[in-house]
Design an enzyme around this catalytic site. Sequence first.
Site, PDB file in Angstrom:
ATOM      1  N   PHE A  47       3.438   5.220   2.024  1.00 43.72           N
ATOM      2  CA  PHE A  47       3.934   3.866   2.333  1.00 43.72           C
ATOM      3  C   PHE A  47       5.422   3.685   2.063  1.00 43.72           C
ATOM      4  O   PHE A  47       6.020   2.712   2.518  1.00 43.72           O
ATOM      5  CB  PHE A  47       3.107   2.774   1.643  1.00 43.72           C
ATOM      6  CG  PHE A  47       2.872   2.929   0.160  1.00 43.72           C
ATOM      7  CD1 PHE A  47       3.898   2.804  -0.754  1.00 43.72           C
ATOM      8  CD2 PHE A  47       1.587   3.157  -0.324  1.00 43.72           C
ATOM      9  CE1 PHE A  47       3.677   2.898  -2.115  1.00 43.72           C
ATOM     10  CE2 PHE A  47       1.336   3.258  -1.688  1.00 43.72           C
ATOM     11  CZ  PHE A  47       2.385   3.135  -2.589  1.00 43.72           C
ATOM     12  N   HIS A  50       2.390  -2.891  -9.482  1.00 43.51           N
ATOM     13  CA  HIS A  50       2.582  -2.682 -10.930  1.00 43.51           C
ATOM     14  C   HIS A  50       2.854  -1.223 -11.282  1.00 43.51           C
ATOM     15  O   HIS A  50       3.174  -0.912 -12.436  1.00 43.51           O
ATOM     16  CB  HIS A  50       1.400  -3.248 -11.716  1.00 43.51           C
ATOM     17  CG  HIS A  50       0.146  -2.426 -11.678  1.00 43.51           C
ATOM     18  ND1 HIS A  50      -0.909  -2.654 -12.537  1.00 43.51           N
ATOM     19  CD2 HIS A  50      -0.249  -1.384 -10.884  1.00 43.51           C
ATOM     20  CE1 HIS A  50      -1.882  -1.789 -12.294  1.00 43.51           C
ATOM     21  NE2 HIS A  50      -1.505  -1.022 -11.296  1.00 43.51           N
TER      22      HIS A  50
END
Length: 339
Positions: free
Chosen positions: A228, A246
């Site tokens: 990604f 996170h």
Amino acid sequence: MSIIDGYRCSQTLFTAVGLKLFDHLTKEELLLEDLANKLNLPHLPALERFLNACIALKLIQLDKTNKKYSNTPSSNKYLVSKSPDTLTGYIGHNSQSSYLLWTKLPNAIHENAPQWQKTFNTIHGEEFTFDSFYRDENTEALFMSAMHGLGLTCFPAVVASIDNFQQFKTFCDIGGATGCLAITACKANPNLQAIIFDLPRIEKHAVQYINQTSADIRNRIIFQSGDFFRDPLPRADLFTLGRILHDWNDEKCQILVEKIYRALPEMNGAILIAEKLLVEDKSGPVTANMQDLNMLVATAGRERTCPEYKELLEKVGFKNIKCFWTGTYLDAIIGYKSN
């Protein structure tokens, strides 16, 4: 004292799962001697003391009339490996990876860096990657099971927090792993077509979990391989990030959410983030603070507050950003490309 002794409870649970205690007790009630034979444990007094501790933790129960041990209803649901709601993967990941990483917490604070190399003698470049999570096939499968089990407890509430979820037609879960969030979304929206976007090595895991769903669900989910950060994203009108941001620092997160913004349609496009939210002064909740430290020892990322997520999304153009505290282990943040 409960904080000081907390590791004892964790290790009791880790050991019980590692011994497959709950798998044996879900099949039948067992006497101490029979259970010892099943577990291949020769010392009855030691086993009995261990089982007493499991009873005290309400993990198992003992019928004082027939002297037989059995699982509690919660253990049958969450601690049996073949249960559809099992958390044994999450427990195994914590036992075999996270618990050991936490012994290096002082190093992580001193260095502001993840501790895989010191803990497992793995080799890294200067930037954090997920290679340590995937350091061998067993560890990779365990991590997938861990994320799937945790997702089952949280993602329904995350999806339910979205107003008018039925408006979305195409859905892309970035770093979607086993497809837990995609499966949950397709159950909530019968017209949704979903894409799991993750590394090529993850496809076999996604296929395994997707094939366990009904034909109506699995026929609406596809897996698309890609990195990604490096590869073009698919087109969708809703992108999701379930426990992804996170893992990364602010700069990397900014790159990813901007990339998602550009891939969304001009109208009715949205981003949904599932993470544990810290309160604004970062003094709680405790689960979020502990997860924040877990990110310190294991990744390059951190947990964030609602205002921090809003700032991150607003910088790239998202509007009408809202945070929802779901009451589960993960909360929800949603932003829209247009008002």
